[in-house]
Design a protein around this motif. Sequence first.
Motif, PDB file in Angstrom:
ATOM      1  N   HIS A  78     -24.270 -10.763 -19.793  1.00  0.00           N
ATOM      2  CA  HIS A  78     -23.191 -11.506 -20.478  1.00  0.00           C
ATOM      3  C   HIS A  78     -23.235 -11.064 -21.941  1.00  0.00           C
ATOM      4  N   CYS A  79     -22.099 -10.683 -22.481  1.00  0.00           N
ATOM      5  CA  CYS A  79     -22.107 -10.162 -23.856  1.00  0.00           C
ATOM      6  C   CYS A  79     -22.405 -11.255 -24.889  1.00  0.00           C
ATOM      7  N   LEU A  80     -22.162 -12.518 -24.519  1.00  0.00           N
ATOM      8  CA  LEU A  80     -22.334 -13.675 -25.413  1.00  0.00           C
ATOM      9  C   LEU A  80     -21.278 -13.664 -26.534  1.00  0.00           C
ATOM     10  N   PRO A  81     -20.879 -14.785 -27.056  1.00  0.00           N
ATOM     11  CA  PRO A  81     -21.362 -16.122 -26.711  1.00  0.00           C
ATOM     12  C   PRO A  81     -20.857 -16.564 -25.346  1.00  0.00           C
ATOM     13  N   ARG A  82     -21.555 -17.567 -24.765  1.00  0.00           N
ATOM     14  CA  ARG A  82     -21.187 -18.043 -23.434  1.00  0.00           C
ATOM     15  C   ARG A  82     -20.419 -19.362 -23.502  1.00  0.00           C
ATOM     16  N   ASN A 111     -30.285  -4.659 -27.537  1.00  0.00           N
ATOM     17  CA  ASN A 111     -29.983  -3.227 -27.375  1.00  0.00           C
ATOM     18  C   ASN A 111     -28.757  -2.792 -28.166  1.00  0.00           C
ATOM     19  N   ARG A 112     -27.951  -3.748 -28.582  1.00  0.00           N
ATOM     20  CA  ARG A 112     -26.787  -3.380 -29.390  1.00  0.00           C
ATOM     21  C   ARG A 112     -27.233  -2.579 -30.616  1.00  0.00           C
ATOM     22  N   VAL A 113     -28.365  -2.941 -31.211  1.00  0.00           N
ATOM     23  CA  VAL A 113     -28.846  -2.242 -32.418  1.00  0.00           C
ATOM     24  C   VAL A 113     -29.028  -0.760 -32.120  1.00  0.00           C
ATOM     25  N   SER A 142     -10.007  -4.222 -26.713  1.00  0.00           N
ATOM     26  CA  SER A 142     -11.238  -3.543 -26.288  1.00  0.00           C
ATOM     27  C   SER A 142     -12.458  -3.921 -27.116  1.00  0.00           C
ATOM     28  N   HIS A 143     -13.613  -3.729 -26.474  1.00  0.00           N
ATOM     29  CA  HIS A 143     -14.892  -4.009 -27.128  1.00  0.00           C
ATOM     30  C   HIS A 143     -15.855  -2.865 -26.750  1.00  0.00           C
ATOM     31  N   PRO A 144     -15.554  -1.681 -27.272  1.00  0.00           N
ATOM     32  CA  PRO A 144     -16.262  -0.495 -26.781  1.00  0.00           C
ATOM     33  C   PRO A 144     -17.744  -0.424 -27.127  1.00  0.00           C
ATOM     34  N   SER A 145     -18.142  -0.921 -28.310  1.00  0.00           N
ATOM     35  CA  SER A 145     -19.564  -0.797 -28.669  1.00  0.00           C
ATOM     36  C   SER A 145     -20.402  -1.717 -27.779  1.00  0.00           C
ATOM     37  N   GLN A 146     -19.836  -2.844 -27.386  1.00  0.00           N
ATOM     38  CA  GLN A 146     -20.530  -3.762 -26.479  1.00  0.00           C
ATOM     39  C   GLN A 146     -20.768  -3.092 -25.124  1.00  0.00           C
ATOM     40  N   VAL A 147     -19.709  -2.533 -24.588  1.00  0.00           N
ATOM     41  CA  VAL A 147     -19.807  -2.008 -23.221  1.00  0.00           C
ATOM     42  C   VAL A 147     -20.680  -0.749 -23.168  1.00  0.00           C
ATOM     43  N   LYS A 191     -12.657 -11.987 -37.275  1.00  0.00           N
ATOM     44  CA  LYS A 191     -13.004 -13.033 -36.310  1.00  0.00           C
ATOM     45  C   LYS A 191     -14.508 -13.221 -36.344  1.00  0.00           C
ATOM     46  N   SER A 192     -14.969 -14.332 -35.786  1.00  0.00           N
ATOM     47  CA  SER A 192     -16.406 -14.643 -35.807  1.00  0.00           C
ATOM     48  C   SER A 192     -17.229 -13.542 -35.153  1.00  0.00           C
ATOM     49  N   SER A 193     -18.463 -13.430 -35.581  1.00  0.00           N
ATOM     50  CA  SER A 193     -19.387 -12.483 -34.952  1.00  0.00           C
ATOM     51  C   SER A 193     -20.813 -12.816 -35.360  1.00  0.00           C
ATOM     52  N   LEU A 194     -21.725 -12.737 -34.416  1.00  0.00           N
ATOM     53  CA  LEU A 194     -23.148 -12.861 -34.707  1.00  0.00           C
ATOM     54  C   LEU A 194     -23.836 -11.533 -34.385  1.00  0.00           C
ATOM     55  N   ARG A 195     -23.755 -11.127 -33.122  1.00  0.00           N
ATOM     56  CA  ARG A 195     -24.463  -9.929 -32.656  1.00  0.00           C
ATOM     57  C   ARG A 195     -23.941  -8.627 -33.264  1.00  0.00           C
ATOM     58  N   THR A 196     -22.633  -8.482 -33.303  1.00  0.00           N
ATOM     59  CA  THR A 196     -22.074  -7.207 -33.780  1.00  0.00           C
ATOM     60  C   THR A 196     -22.398  -7.035 -35.263  1.00  0.00           C
ATOM     61  N   ARG A 197     -22.300  -8.129 -35.993  1.00  0.00           N
ATOM     62  CA  ARG A 197     -22.604  -8.130 -37.427  1.00  0.00           C
ATOM     63  C   ARG A 197     -24.064  -7.723 -37.667  1.00  0.00           C
ATOM     64  N   LEU A 234     -14.607  -2.388 -38.102  1.00  0.00           N
ATOM     65  CA  LEU A 234     -13.644  -3.481 -38.195  1.00  0.00           C
ATOM     66  C   LEU A 234     -13.592  -4.303 -36.915  1.00  0.00           C
ATOM     67  N   ARG A 235     -13.753  -5.617 -37.036  1.00  0.00           N
ATOM     68  CA  ARG A 235     -13.448  -6.537 -35.931  1.00  0.00           C
ATOM     69  C   ARG A 235     -12.124  -7.181 -36.293  1.00  0.00           C
ATOM     70  N   THR A 236     -11.143  -6.976 -35.444  1.00  0.00           N
ATOM     71  CA  THR A 236      -9.803  -7.408 -35.829  1.00  0.00           C
ATOM     72  C   THR A 236      -9.075  -8.190 -34.743  1.00  0.00           C
ATOM     73  N   SER A 241     -11.049 -16.091 -24.500  1.00  0.00           N
ATOM     74  CA  SER A 241     -11.477 -15.153 -25.542  1.00  0.00           C
ATOM     75  C   SER A 241     -10.938 -15.585 -26.900  1.00  0.00           C
ATOM     76  N   MET A 242     -11.507 -14.981 -27.955  1.00  0.00           N
ATOM     77  CA  MET A 242     -11.125 -15.403 -29.303  1.00  0.00           C
ATOM     78  C   MET A 242      -9.627 -15.250 -29.596  1.00  0.00           C
ATOM     79  N   ASN A 243      -9.022 -14.252 -28.956  1.00  0.00           N
ATOM     80  CA  ASN A 243      -7.605 -14.009 -29.253  1.00  0.00           C
ATOM     81  C   ASN A 243      -6.664 -14.741 -28.289  1.00  0.00           C
TER      82      ASN A 243
END
Length: 310
Positions: A267-271, A293-295, A134-139, A54-60, A107-109, A232-234
């Motif tokens: 907000h985790c974004l995108p908005r 801060n995700r980095v 779930s989105h554990p790395s974000q939280v 699925k799409s991703s900007l920040r996580t990628r 993996l983003r799935t 959400s994307m799903n």
Amino acid sequence: MKNFINIRDISSKDLKKIILDAKKRKNKRKKSNVLELDKDSPLKGKMLIQMFEKSSLRTRLSFYLAIKQLGGSALTLRSDELHLSKGSESIADTAKILSTFGNAFMLRTDSDKKLEEFKKHMVIPIINGLSPSSHPSQVLSDVFTIEEIKKKPISKLQICWIGDGNNNVINSLIEASVKFSFKLNIGCPKKYAPNKKLINWSKKNKGKIKIFNDVKQATIGSDVLFTDKVISMNDKVNKSKKLKDFNKFKVNSKVMSFLKPNGIFLHCLPRGSEVSNEVFLGKQSKVWQQALNRVYVQKSILLYCFGKLR
Ligand code: CP
Ligand code: NVA
């Protein structure tokens, strides 16, 4: 070797260790350029393979920079170019190859089952970069951001969530509220209530979660307000109907006024249309700091997976 799939599966002690390590590493990089390596380069020679269904900007970007700064390298696969996506190779064989060529897999799935199936066959760490549930790395990164801004443990704060009560981000936030022992108020329309199983799990584990169907009640006296896209994307829903159901759950300046005076907006974004421009771009909004801060937190998640947390 450890996996990072759901916050609920990781001990509070390890989660706090990840946050502490991220804090130390971030402090040491105040004057570093983005591609400069951390002095100890603990993941020198290691390769992270990342794949996005699925799409991703920040996580990628953040996983890419995270492994780079730790001295390793990243390879991003396009899922549609793999035999797997065409049904002409199994997950088991794909996982075997990934495990032989790389050192960790992110993996983003669009399928939690797929994540579990990969996990079964991988002999290298697997990291959940967002799944339907779930989105554990974000939280985990958001916990880091809150403690950084508030300069106190999150257990001393009241967090509120306004929006869909049953999506990947709120699920991970519920799990984090138990692991980090913080108060969490969820404000959502009745129809979009949190996952019952997760709420029961939180109750069994001394969770401090309250659910409201009213924005003011959920928000009042909170230190932090979170929201996320309504769709959400799903989400396989009637989109216009769902958006309408959330009409009374938009975050605007009035809603922000219910927070404590120094309350912040995340907000985790995108908005989408769940937050007004005024709030999103206003003084209380910390969304850009949150994103960057995700980095730092991905780095410590990687070190946790590699068994290299200090
Ligand atoms: N917040 C987040 O995960 O952003 P991306 O979808 O852009 O990775
Ligand atoms: N809940 C959102 C999060 C995006 C990072 C989604 O799954 O689309």
